[in-house]
Write a protein that holds these residues in place. Sequence first.
Motif, PDB file in Angstrom:
ATOM      1  N   MET A  67      24.853  53.071  11.043  1.00  0.00           N
ATOM      2  CA  MET A  67      23.665  53.887  11.251  1.00  0.00           C
ATOM      3  C   MET A  67      23.540  54.871  10.090  1.00  0.00           C
ATOM      4  O   MET A  67      24.497  55.083   9.346  1.00  0.00           O
ATOM      5  CB  MET A  67      23.755  54.661  12.574  1.00  0.00           C
ATOM      6  N   ALA A  68      22.368  55.487   9.984  1.00  0.00           N
ATOM      7  CA  ALA A  68      22.175  56.538   8.981  1.00  0.00           C
ATOM      8  C   ALA A  68      21.137  57.519   9.495  1.00  0.00           C
ATOM      9  O   ALA A  68      20.249  57.163  10.274  1.00  0.00           O
ATOM     10  CB  ALA A  68      21.733  55.964   7.644  1.00  0.00           C
ATOM     11  N   GLU A  69      21.262  58.773   9.064  1.00  0.00           N
ATOM     12  CA  GLU A  69      20.272  59.813   9.325  1.00  0.00           C
ATOM     13  C   GLU A  69      19.530  60.052   8.020  1.00  0.00           C
ATOM     14  O   GLU A  69      20.120  60.544   7.046  1.00  0.00           O
ATOM     15  CB  GLU A  69      20.968  61.076   9.826  1.00  0.00           C
ATOM     16  N   LEU A  70      18.255  59.701   7.985  1.00  0.00           N
ATOM     17  CA  LEU A  70      17.487  59.712   6.745  1.00  0.00           C
ATOM     18  C   LEU A  70      16.337  60.706   6.817  1.00  0.00           C
ATOM     19  O   LEU A  70      15.701  60.852   7.865  1.00  0.00           O
ATOM     20  CB  LEU A  70      16.924  58.306   6.467  1.00  0.00           C
ATOM     21  N   ASP A  71      16.061  61.381   5.680  1.00  0.00           N
ATOM     22  CA  ASP A  71      14.926  62.310   5.659  1.00  0.00           C
ATOM     23  C   ASP A  71      13.653  61.635   5.157  1.00  0.00           C
ATOM     24  O   ASP A  71      12.565  62.189   5.271  1.00  0.00           O
ATOM     25  CB  ASP A  71      15.238  63.551   4.830  1.00  0.00           C
ATOM     26  N   MET A  72      13.767  60.431   4.589  1.00  0.00           N
ATOM     27  CA  MET A  72      12.645  59.617   4.125  1.00  0.00           C
ATOM     28  C   MET A  72      11.832  60.273   3.015  1.00  0.00           C
ATOM     29  O   MET A  72      10.676  59.912   2.786  1.00  0.00           O
ATOM     30  CB  MET A  72      11.709  59.265   5.294  1.00  0.00           C
ATOM     31  N   PHE A  73      12.429  61.195   2.296  1.00  0.00           N
ATOM     32  CA  PHE A  73      11.739  61.860   1.194  1.00  0.00           C
ATOM     33  C   PHE A  73      12.095  61.162  -0.114  1.00  0.00           C
ATOM     34  O   PHE A  73      13.249  60.808  -0.348  1.00  0.00           O
ATOM     35  CB  PHE A  73      12.137  63.332   1.125  1.00  0.00           C
ATOM     36  N   GLY A  74      11.100  60.952  -0.975  1.00  0.00           N
ATOM     37  CA  GLY A  74      11.370  60.364  -2.279  1.00  0.00           C
ATOM     38  C   GLY A  74      10.874  58.929  -2.393  1.00  0.00           C
ATOM     39  O   GLY A  74      10.059  58.458  -1.593  1.00  0.00           O
ATOM     40  N   ASP A  75      11.385  58.220  -3.392  1.00  0.00           N
ATOM     41  CA  ASP A  75      10.944  56.868  -3.711  1.00  0.00           C
ATOM     42  C   ASP A  75      11.389  55.885  -2.634  1.00  0.00           C
ATOM     43  O   ASP A  75      12.561  55.851  -2.256  1.00  0.00           O
ATOM     44  CB  ASP A  75      11.525  56.457  -5.072  1.00  0.00           C
ATOM     45  N   PHE A  76      10.453  55.065  -2.158  1.00  0.00           N
ATOM     46  CA  PHE A  76      10.769  54.118  -1.086  1.00  0.00           C
ATOM     47  C   PHE A  76      11.812  53.089  -1.512  1.00  0.00           C
ATOM     48  O   PHE A  76      12.504  52.512  -0.667  1.00  0.00           O
ATOM     49  CB  PHE A  76       9.503  53.399  -0.610  1.00  0.00           C
ATOM     50  N   ASP A  89       0.585  71.415   5.590  1.00  0.00           N
ATOM     51  CA  ASP A  89       0.726  72.778   5.074  1.00  0.00           C
ATOM     52  C   ASP A  89       1.885  73.508   5.749  1.00  0.00           C
ATOM     53  O   ASP A  89       2.648  74.218   5.087  1.00  0.00           O
ATOM     54  CB  ASP A  89      -0.574  73.557   5.276  1.00  0.00           C
ATOM     55  N   LEU A  90       1.998  73.344   7.053  1.00  0.00           N
ATOM     56  CA  LEU A  90       3.105  73.975   7.778  1.00  0.00           C
ATOM     57  C   LEU A  90       4.440  73.361   7.375  1.00  0.00           C
ATOM     58  O   LEU A  90       5.454  74.057   7.277  1.00  0.00           O
ATOM     59  CB  LEU A  90       2.893  73.841   9.283  1.00  0.00           C
ATOM     60  N   HIS A  91       4.430  72.070   7.128  1.00  0.00           N
ATOM     61  CA  HIS A  91       5.654  71.394   6.683  1.00  0.00           C
ATOM     62  C   HIS A  91       6.129  71.966   5.350  1.00  0.00           C
ATOM     63  O   HIS A  91       7.320  72.249   5.161  1.00  0.00           O
ATOM     64  CB  HIS A  91       5.399  69.893   6.559  1.00  0.00           C
ATOM     65  N   LYS A  92       5.203  72.158   4.439  1.00  0.00           N
ATOM     66  CA  LYS A  92       5.569  72.714   3.134  1.00  0.00           C
ATOM     67  C   LYS A  92       6.089  74.142   3.272  1.00  0.00           C
ATOM     68  O   LYS A  92       7.036  74.551   2.586  1.00  0.00           O
ATOM     69  CB  LYS A  92       4.373  72.673   2.191  1.00  0.00           C
ATOM     70  N   LYS A  93       5.505  74.908   4.197  1.00  0.00           N
ATOM     71  CA  LYS A  93       5.917  76.296   4.408  1.00  0.00           C
ATOM     72  C   LYS A  93       7.339  76.381   4.957  1.00  0.00           C
ATOM     73  O   LYS A  93       8.144  77.197   4.496  1.00  0.00           O
ATOM     74  CB  LYS A  93       4.953  76.969   5.381  1.00  0.00           C
ATOM     75  N   TRP A  94       7.669  75.528   5.922  1.00  0.00           N
ATOM     76  CA  TRP A  94       8.945  75.654   6.629  1.00  0.00           C
ATOM     77  C   TRP A  94      10.035  74.722   6.118  1.00  0.00           C
ATOM     78  O   TRP A  94      11.211  74.950   6.364  1.00  0.00           O
ATOM     79  CB  TRP A  94       8.722  75.414   8.118  1.00  0.00           C
ATOM     80  N   VAL A  95       9.641  73.667   5.391  1.00  0.00           N
ATOM     81  CA  VAL A  95      10.621  72.683   4.911  1.00  0.00           C
ATOM     82  C   VAL A  95      10.731  72.695   3.389  1.00  0.00           C
ATOM     83  O   VAL A  95      11.710  72.228   2.834  1.00  0.00           O
ATOM     84  CB  VAL A  95      10.261  71.266   5.421  1.00  0.00           C
ATOM     85  N   GLY A  96       9.721  73.256   2.725  1.00  0.00           N
ATOM     86  CA  GLY A  96       9.787  73.393   1.277  1.00  0.00           C
ATOM     87  C   GLY A  96       9.126  72.277   0.502  1.00  0.00           C
ATOM     88  O   GLY A  96       8.950  72.387  -0.714  1.00  0.00           O
ATOM     89  N   VAL A  97       8.757  71.185   1.179  1.00  0.00           N
ATOM     90  CA  VAL A  97       8.088  70.060   0.518  1.00  0.00           C
ATOM     91  C   VAL A  97       6.962  69.558   1.426  1.00  0.00           C
ATOM     92  O   VAL A  97       6.955  69.819   2.627  1.00  0.00           O
ATOM     93  CB  VAL A  97       9.054  68.893   0.217  1.00  0.00           C
ATOM     94  N   GLU A  98       6.005  68.828   0.851  1.00  0.00           N
ATOM     95  CA  GLU A  98       4.955  68.213   1.653  1.00  0.00           C
ATOM     96  C   GLU A  98       5.523  67.037   2.444  1.00  0.00           C
ATOM     97  O   GLU A  98       6.573  66.473   2.080  1.00  0.00           O
ATOM     98  CB  GLU A  98       3.815  67.750   0.754  1.00  0.00           C
ATOM     99  N   ASN A  99       4.837  66.653   3.517  1.00  0.00           N
ATOM    100  CA  ASN A  99       5.351  65.570   4.355  1.00  0.00           C
ATOM    101  C   ASN A  99       4.643  64.240   4.134  1.00  0.00           C
ATOM    102  O   ASN A  99       4.947  63.244   4.800  1.00  0.00           O
ATOM    103  CB  ASN A  99       5.261  65.942   5.843  1.00  0.00           C
ATOM    104  N   THR A 100       3.679  64.191   3.193  1.00  0.00           N
ATOM    105  CA  THR A 100       2.895  62.973   2.984  1.00  0.00           C
ATOM    106  C   THR A 100       3.780  61.775   2.672  1.00  0.00           C
ATOM    107  O   THR A 100       3.658  60.710   3.302  1.00  0.00           O
ATOM    108  CB  THR A 100       1.881  63.174   1.836  1.00  0.00           C
ATOM    109  N   THR A 101       4.669  61.934   1.724  1.00  0.00           N
ATOM    110  CA  THR A 101       5.570  60.847   1.337  1.00  0.00           C
ATOM    111  C   THR A 101       6.493  60.464   2.487  1.00  0.00           C
ATOM    112  O   THR A 101       6.747  59.271   2.722  1.00  0.00           O
ATOM    113  CB  THR A 101       6.413  61.261   0.115  1.00  0.00           C
ATOM    114  N   ILE A 102       6.983  61.458   3.207  1.00  0.00           N
ATOM    115  CA  ILE A 102       7.892  61.199   4.327  1.00  0.00           C
ATOM    116  C   ILE A 102       7.217  60.335   5.384  1.00  0.00           C
ATOM    117  O   ILE A 102       7.767  59.317   5.824  1.00  0.00           O
ATOM    118  CB  ILE A 102       8.371  62.530   4.940  1.00  0.00           C
ATOM    119  N   LEU A 103       6.017  60.711   5.799  1.00  0.00           N
ATOM    120  CA  LEU A 103       5.312  59.978   6.850  1.00  0.00           C
ATOM    121  C   LEU A 103       4.929  58.573   6.385  1.00  0.00           C
ATOM    122  O   LEU A 103       4.985  57.609   7.156  1.00  0.00           O
ATOM    123  CB  LEU A 103       4.070  60.748   7.293  1.00  0.00           C
ATOM    124  N   GLU A 104       4.557  58.438   5.115  1.00  0.00           N
ATOM    125  CA  GLU A 104       4.234  57.114   4.570  1.00  0.00           C
ATOM    126  C   GLU A 104       5.476  56.233   4.529  1.00  0.00           C
ATOM    127  O   GLU A 104       5.412  55.042   4.870  1.00  0.00           O
ATOM    128  CB  GLU A 104       3.641  57.259   3.167  1.00  0.00           C
TER     129      GLU A 104
END
Length: 313
Positions: A161-170, A193-208
């Motif tokens: 198993m792995a715990e992944l943040d899904m940020f970055g290049d697919f 916008d809230l994701h960037k405020k509290w996590v430091g990065v946008e979530n667009t790439t993560i959700l994609e």
Amino acid sequence: MSNEGNILRIEKISPNDGNGLRTVVFFKGCPLRCKWCSTPESHKTNSELYYKPEKCISCGKCINQCDQKALSLDEDTHKIIIDKTKCINCFECTKQCLKGALGIYGKNMTVEEVVKVILKDEIFYFHSNGGVTLSGGDVLLQSEFAKNILIKCKESGIHTMAELDMFGDFKNIEKILPYLDSFYVDIKLIDNDLHKKWVGVENTTILENIKKAAQISKPGKLHIRVPLIWDINDSYDNIFKTAQYCNELNSCEELEFLPYHRLGQITYKYLNKKYDLENLTTMSYEDAYKKVCFLKDLNFPFKIKISGKVINN
């Protein structure tokens, strides 16, 4: 081929990071800066010095050992002061600290060294349906290294198993997905916008990336988790939209909410960092249930959990 990486620590016989008893390998380095992070020692990719003042006996041996003059003794508290502008992370000072007040977060290890530790508990995996879980930090920052560890584990018949943040290049995600029996992904906030405020990065790439991974993964492999934080992501709107998003993922097995805790807060002190949510109280199971219980009546096809307990039977 990457045969060496930086490992924060390896925890053995953990019951909380997947099915059965598991060995959890924590990778060093993370591009996210979640305000509630319980492992700030995982942020930097390189090994780093920590200081535990409660263990210090003020002997001064570490000060004499430091050629960079990065260490000094506070005249009032009689505790060590570390000048990070002078410290070159040679870690020679830690060799003089017999009480463990000075130490190192992170260790360079080879694939063989990591797998050797994992295999020591092979008997426990067999009897508990457990295995190995790769965690972080961010596993994807060392994707090639992670892939090679997973390959060795699969060769030995160990559940992975792995715990992944899904940020970055697919492409980094694609490297390791074929060698994972299942994987966890955190969704912190749906609003960008809230994701960037509290996590430091946008979530667009993560959700994609989550959607892409769900499309090429077998049903049941993907487990979505939400660390539920007071007044940050515990609103009806965020919870409902997160569940709606999960409903579009064809391989989603469950949506699990993890109530906010304060574990790891002391580590900020050891690294001389400020914890931004120091006044926030912990969230109980009951608190979390009140926030998310409305989901159990909406007939989502996946399990909805709070701290491992299914609420939509």
